[in-house]
Design an enzyme around this catalytic site. Structure first.
Site, PDB file in Angstrom:
ATOM      1  N   PRO A 130      34.183  25.306   5.438  1.00 54.72           N
ATOM      2  CA  PRO A 130      34.671  26.686   5.597  1.00 54.72           C
ATOM      3  C   PRO A 130      33.789  27.525   6.497  1.00 54.72           C
ATOM      4  CG  PRO A 130      33.531  26.461   3.517  1.00 54.72           C
ATOM      5  CD  PRO A 130      33.539  25.096   4.136  1.00 54.72           C
ATOM      6  N   CYS A 131      33.726  27.186   7.759  1.00 56.08           N
ATOM      7  CA  CYS A 131      32.850  27.885   8.691  1.00 56.08           C
ATOM      8  C   CYS A 131      33.239  29.354   8.846  1.00 56.08           C
ATOM      9  CB  CYS A 131      32.869  27.175  10.040  1.00 56.08           C
ATOM     10  SG  CYS A 131      34.501  26.727  10.597  1.00 56.08           S
ATOM     11  N   HIS A 132      34.472  29.681   8.498  1.00 56.35           N
ATOM     12  CA  HIS A 132      34.903  31.072   8.640  1.00 56.35           C
ATOM     13  C   HIS A 132      34.290  31.952   7.552  1.00 56.35           C
ATOM     14  CE1 HIS A 132      37.801  28.849   6.200  1.00 56.35           C
ATOM     15  NE2 HIS A 132      37.936  29.949   5.500  1.00 56.35           N
TER      16      HIS A 132
END
Length: 105
Positions: A55-57
DNA sequence: CTTTTGACTGAGT
DNA sequence: AACTCAGCCAAAA
């Protein structure tokens, strides 16, 4: 595709961020034992070979800003996704870290 | 091997 | 709140 050990650690930590929470780059750097590599952390996430998995966001800057050059759609799209997870942004486009920053344990 | 680059940070203006 | 400057790190050229 072959990933470096450094990147591997970054992904391992990033993956732990729960829905509705966010973490900063420096925070991640500290967890993987390289407190000063936050810059490299950003690069590792940029490559992000595990896009849906990591979940880089949910990773934001120390001031609660989103990554300006985020993958598909820029910060607008990122903000949109986070909003779906219950995260509210300030008018300046920043997130309330005091309230949403995830505390790793 | 040397240089450049970048999804960063923190302090100062 | 917006900008600048300098410091640190890993990966790519």
């Amino acid at each position: 595709m072959k990933i470096s050990l450094f990147a591997e650690q970054v992904y391992r930590v990033t993956r732990q961020i729960p829905r509705g929470k966010v973490a900063t780059y420096s925070q991640i750097a500290r967890l993987i034992d390289n407190p000063k590599s936050y810059r490299a952390v950003g690069n590792a996430l940029h490559k992000n070979p595990f896009a849906p998995q990591v979940p880089c966001h949910r990773v934001v800057s120390a001031k609660g800003d989103l990554a300006i050059k985020f993958g598909a759609g820029g910060k607008i799209e990122q903000q949109k996704r986070l909003g779906k997870e219950g995260i509210i942004f300030k008018k300046e486009g920043k997130v309330n870290l005091t309230k949403y920053q995830f505390e790793f344990k």
